[in-house]
Design a protein around this motif. Structure first.
Motif, mmCIF file in Angstrom:
data_model
loop_
_atom_site.group_PDB
_atom_site.id
_atom_site.type_symbol
_atom_site.label_atom_id
_atom_site.label_comp_id
_atom_site.label_asym_id
_atom_site.label_seq_id
_atom_site.Cartn_x
_atom_site.Cartn_y
_atom_site.Cartn_z
ATOM 1 N N SER A 24 0.839 -1.201 0.000
ATOM 2 C CA SER A 24 0.000 0.000 0.000
ATOM 3 C C SER A 24 0.875 1.252 0.000
ATOM 4 O O SER A 24 1.877 1.328 0.716
ATOM 5 C CB SER A 24 -0.920 0.016 1.229
ATOM 6 O OG SER A 24 -1.742 -1.140 1.234
ATOM 7 N N PHE A 25 0.504 2.234 -0.810
ATOM 8 C CA PHE A 25 1.276 3.456 -0.921
ATOM 9 C C PHE A 25 1.108 4.347 0.312
ATOM 10 O O PHE A 25 2.070 4.990 0.750
ATOM 11 C CB PHE A 25 0.856 4.233 -2.164
ATOM 12 C CG PHE A 25 1.342 3.621 -3.454
ATOM 13 C CD1 PHE A 25 2.018 2.410 -3.465
ATOM 14 C CD2 PHE A 25 1.124 4.258 -4.669
ATOM 15 C CE1 PHE A 25 2.464 1.846 -4.641
ATOM 16 C CE2 PHE A 25 1.569 3.713 -5.853
ATOM 17 C CZ PHE A 25 2.242 2.494 -5.848
ATOM 18 N N THR A 26 -0.077 4.376 0.843
ATOM 19 C CA THR A 26 -0.370 5.299 1.947
ATOM 20 C C THR A 26 -0.052 4.642 3.282
ATOM 21 O O THR A 26 -0.085 3.412 3.421
ATOM 22 C CB THR A 26 -1.845 5.708 1.918
ATOM 23 O OG1 THR A 26 -2.662 4.528 2.014
ATOM 24 C CG2 THR A 26 -2.165 6.444 0.634
ATOM 25 N N LEU A 27 0.247 5.482 4.265
ATOM 26 C CA LEU A 27 0.494 5.006 5.617
ATOM 27 C C LEU A 27 -0.813 4.994 6.389
ATOM 28 O O LEU A 27 -1.640 5.915 6.259
ATOM 29 C CB LEU A 27 1.511 5.903 6.321
ATOM 30 C CG LEU A 27 2.926 5.968 5.719
ATOM 31 C CD1 LEU A 27 3.761 6.996 6.487
ATOM 32 C CD2 LEU A 27 3.596 4.600 5.747
ATOM 33 N N THR A 99 4.437 8.659 3.145
ATOM 34 C CA THR A 99 4.066 7.544 2.257
ATOM 35 C C THR A 99 5.026 6.391 2.533
ATOM 36 O O THR A 99 6.110 6.580 3.098
ATOM 37 C CB THR A 99 4.166 7.935 0.772
ATOM 38 O OG1 THR A 99 5.522 8.304 0.477
ATOM 39 C CG2 THR A 99 3.225 9.083 0.429
ATOM 40 N N SER A 100 4.614 5.207 2.113
ATOM 41 C CA SER A 100 5.525 4.067 2.208
ATOM 42 C C SER A 100 6.506 4.110 1.048
ATOM 43 O O SER A 100 6.304 4.826 0.057
ATOM 44 C CB SER A 100 4.736 2.759 2.178
ATOM 45 O OG SER A 100 4.130 2.562 0.908
ATOM 46 N N LEU A 101 7.575 3.346 1.148
ATOM 47 C CA LEU A 101 8.584 3.365 0.084
ATOM 48 C C LEU A 101 8.055 2.806 -1.236
ATOM 49 O O LEU A 101 8.633 3.030 -2.297
ATOM 50 C CB LEU A 101 9.844 2.623 0.527
ATOM 51 C CG LEU A 101 9.733 1.152 0.948
ATOM 52 C CD1 LEU A 101 9.719 0.198 -0.221
ATOM 53 C CD2 LEU A 101 10.894 0.794 1.882
ATOM 54 N N TRP A 102 6.944 2.068 -1.185
ATOM 55 C CA TRP A 102 6.366 1.524 -2.416
ATOM 56 C C TRP A 102 5.864 2.642 -3.329
ATOM 57 O O TRP A 102 5.712 2.442 -4.541
ATOM 58 C CB TRP A 102 5.206 0.573 -2.092
ATOM 59 C CG TRP A 102 5.555 -0.525 -1.132
ATOM 60 C CD1 TRP A 102 5.172 -0.621 0.168
ATOM 61 C CD2 TRP A 102 6.371 -1.669 -1.390
ATOM 62 N NE1 TRP A 102 5.686 -1.750 0.748
ATOM 63 C CE2 TRP A 102 6.427 -2.423 -0.181
ATOM 64 C CE3 TRP A 102 7.057 -2.124 -2.501
ATOM 65 C CZ2 TRP A 102 7.142 -3.601 -0.086
ATOM 66 C CZ3 TRP A 102 7.773 -3.312 -2.403
ATOM 67 C CH2 TRP A 102 7.804 -4.042 -1.208
ATOM 68 N N ALA A 103 5.603 3.801 -2.778
ATOM 69 C CA ALA A 103 5.063 4.907 -3.567
ATOM 70 C C ALA A 103 6.150 5.773 -4.189
ATOM 71 O O ALA A 103 5.840 6.679 -4.956
ATOM 72 C CB ALA A 103 4.159 5.786 -2.693
ATOM 73 N N TRP A 104 7.429 5.505 -3.909
ATOM 74 C CA TRP A 104 8.498 6.365 -4.384
ATOM 75 C C TRP A 104 8.836 6.060 -5.839
ATOM 76 O O TRP A 104 8.974 4.897 -6.232
ATOM 77 C CB TRP A 104 9.753 6.201 -3.521
ATOM 78 C CG TRP A 104 9.533 6.566 -2.086
ATOM 79 C CD1 TRP A 104 8.421 7.140 -1.554
ATOM 80 C CD2 TRP A 104 10.439 6.353 -1.013
ATOM 81 N NE1 TRP A 104 8.576 7.317 -0.208
ATOM 82 C CE2 TRP A 104 9.824 6.838 0.158
ATOM 83 C CE3 TRP A 104 11.708 5.818 -0.896
ATOM 84 C CZ2 TRP A 104 10.438 6.794 1.398
ATOM 85 C CZ3 TRP A 104 12.322 5.773 0.334
ATOM 86 C CH2 TRP A 104 11.690 6.261 1.479
ATOM 87 N N ASP A 105 9.007 7.111 -6.626
ATOM 88 C CA ASP A 105 9.427 6.951 -8.009
ATOM 89 C C ASP A 105 10.934 7.186 -8.120
ATOM 90 O O ASP A 105 11.640 7.275 -7.105
ATOM 91 C CB ASP A 105 8.657 7.910 -8.920
ATOM 92 C CG ASP A 105 8.821 9.370 -8.481
ATOM 93 O OD1 ASP A 105 9.595 9.623 -7.534
ATOM 94 O OD2 ASP A 105 8.185 10.238 -9.102
#
Length: 602
Positions: A24-27, A99-105
């Motif tokens: 999940s992107f959001t915390l 945000t979680s690291l999954w959301a980083w570009d």
């Protein structure tokens, strides 16, 4: 489990197969609260008190993927201490971005790890007092997380890391060493060993996300080649790597080698006195003409010289359409009295002959080039002329009288010494390629193999070929003569047939040469590395040139710049005699009379 055991087992765990983490992107509100409390306590260091048991449970979704990555690649030196450091750095960024690291570009990861190591150490999230080695290891852990978890091509986006170390961390030491051993064996065979090739190899493995060199593709290398467009050494290393993979049947073709041919002798620019009309017309002719590249370059330079002369002497003839027969007659007279360096481009490089009269052959070519230019423009109906180029730009008889054969044969005594030197060449006769390393105790190495040098020297001494024909000899150019033409009873023929490529006269031919020349060429062919074919500029065909080393054709200056001076030094004679410098073309002058005498005696 010890750190060494984890790092050894990391080789068997490739490819990285993460568990089904929550991406999940959001915390969640709980995670946001836990991160805020963790940061407020100030325990962002690397010790065992960095996380309480409760904080660890609340942030387990964010911490577990990071631990999985570091365990897969093997703990860096520092073990649990290093893992906690990496986790703390990433949690700090997650709290800052919410945000979680999954959301980083790509951009977010570059901001996290820094474009360079110095930039990383200057970031606020890096602990103060961190040493250089510690910062390098922390950054390497962060790069691994970006590479594995988010599949970001992070190693192509940042600098300040060692590709070999990064590849070993990703794929394991054993897998990388296996790939390097395969490439090293082939690079040694073709004589193109270089530390930069290892760097290019590891970068390619990282970009391909696989330690198997057999799975490397040409698009991967092309992308890396274009990315490092300003790094000449690394670009050459990618070309070398593609050549090695081509020889190993991994790639269908190689990366193209940049052509370094001679540029045109004219550069039309602001500093030049050529008018814009002349410049456009010259360039249009250059792009339209069907002549060879060398001829077009020469005509372009010659016409530009005439345009500069007209701009100064006849301002009314500012463009080619305004030339008259009087202008043409005046230019012919100017050429007959012209000196070296006159009417050249302002950036013309000075030569030793600067200010001396032009040779008759050069004057003839200047006028012939201008005649060709005017006749082509008139034939293509670009403009009409009020004079006949063949009549008013004709070469004067006085210039023709200054032309003619000017043979400069090498004296018989000197030539015999050169022949003896060519038959006794050794490795010690050639300059070493690593003189600095020799001073430090390394074994000396010459630029090219001795067998290739010996074959080229004997071809020059016994064949009388032009230098361009020698450079463009092809593999398999030696053929045995028929038995009835070879009276020798030994296994080695006295006379061989040498196939000469297309040359100045526009056709190829075969000629008899001594057997020792054929033996030297065949000896070099047996050890010559197999490389991709090169394009022959004369025939526009892909051919296997004979004198090739490290995937490249021997330079056009090697014969006059190295082979002949070595022969002269070996023979104990000077590189100049009464008739001037000993060059490759003087062998033709020396051997031609012998050919005439042999023909007259038949």
């Amino acid at each position: 489990m010890t750190i060494r055991k984890v790092r050894n087992e990391a080789v068997r765990n490739w490819p990285f197969q993460p568990l089904p983490f929550d991406r999940s992107f959001t915390l969640s509100p709980l995670e946001k609260t836990a991160l805020a409390a963790w940061k407020a306590r100030g325990h962002m260091g690397r010790g065992g008190n960095a996380f309480t048991k409760q904080t660890r449970q609340q942030l387990d979704r964010l911490i577990q993927p990071i631990e999985a990555v570091l365990l897969q690649q093997g703990f860096p030196k520092g073990g649990e201490y290093r893992l906690l450091s990496c986790v703390s750095l990433l949690l700090h960024e997650m709290h800052r971005r919410q945000t979680s690291l999954w959301a980083w570009d790509d951009i977010a990861w570059i901001e996290t790890v820094g474009k360079t190591l110095r930039e990383f150490k200057g970031l606020d999230n890096v602990f103060q007092g961190t040493g250089k080695k510690s910062a390098c290891r922390d950054r390497q852990c962060l790069l691994a997380c970006a590479y594995h978890l988010c599949e970001i091509p992070i190693y192509q986006l940042v600098t300040g890391h060692l590709p070999l170390v990064s590849a070993q961390c990703m794929f394991g030491r054993v897998a990388v060493e296996k790939a390097m051993q395969t490439l090293t064996a082939e690079s040694n065979r073709i004589g193109r060993t270089s530390w930069m090739v290892s760097v290019a190899t590891c970068s390619a493995l990282l970009a391909n996300r696989c330690p198997d060199i057999e799975k490397l593709t040409l698009p991967v290398l092309e992308k890396l080649y274009e990315k490092h467009s300003t790094d000449v050494k690394l670009k050459r290393s990618y070309i070398t790597l593609s050549t090695i993979l081509y020889n190993l049947k991994v790639l269908p073709s190689c990366l193209p080698t940049p052509w370094k041919g001679n540029r045109s002798g004219v550069t039309i620019g602001i500093a030049d006195s050529i008018s814009a009309d002349w410049a456009r017309l010259i360039q249009a002719w250059f792009e339209t003409s069907e002549e060879s590249g060398a001829v077009r370059n020469y005509v372009k330079a010659a016409v530009a010289k005439a345009a500069r002369w007209a701009a100064e002497k006849y301002p009314s003839a500012a463009c080619a359409q305004q030339w008259t027969k009087n202008t043409a007659i005046a230019y012919v007279a100017a050429v007959s009295r012209m000196n070296v360096g006159q009417w050249q481009h302002p950036k013309f490089k000075s030569t030793p002959n600067l200010g001396k009269p032009l040779r008759g052959a050069y004057q003839t070519r200047l006028l012939a080039s201008l005649r060709m230019f005017f006749k082509d423009c008139h034939e293509w109906e670009w403009f009409s002329m009020t004079f006949k180029p063949d009549r008013y730009l004709a070469t004067p008889r006085s210039v023709y009288a200054n032309q003619g054969p000017n043979p400069r044969p090498i004296g018989p005594a000197l030539w015999i010494k050169l022949l003896e030197a060519g038959l006794s060449l050794t490795k010690e006769d050639f300059p070493v390629a690593n003189s600095l390393m020799v001073k430090m105790g390394a074994s000396p190495k010459i630029h090219y193999p001795l067998d290739m040098n010996r074959a080229m020297a004997l071809v020059w001494l016994y064949t009388g070929l032009r230098s361009d024909e020698i450079y463009r000899l092809q593999v398999g150019c030696i053929r045995p003569t028929p038995p009835e033409e070879n009276e020798s009873s030994s296994s080695l023929p006295v006379i061989c047939s040498l196939t000469v490529p297309v040359g100045k006269n526009g056709f190829g031919f075969s000629k008899p040469v001594p057997g020792l020349v054929g033996n030297a060429i065949e000896k070099w062919e047996r050890i010559r590395p197999s490389v991709p074919k090169h394009w022959d500029y004369k025939t526009s065909e892909a051919v296997d040139f004979l004198f090739v080393w490290r995937g490249k054709q021997v330079g056009t200056a090697y014969l006059n710049g190295t082979i002949i001076p070595v022969l002269c030094r070996k023979a104990g004679i000077s590189v100049t005699d009464a008739l001037g410098k000993i060059t490759s073309h003087r062998a033709r002058h020396t051997l031609a009379p012998a050919g005439w005498r042999s023909n007259s005696n038949e």
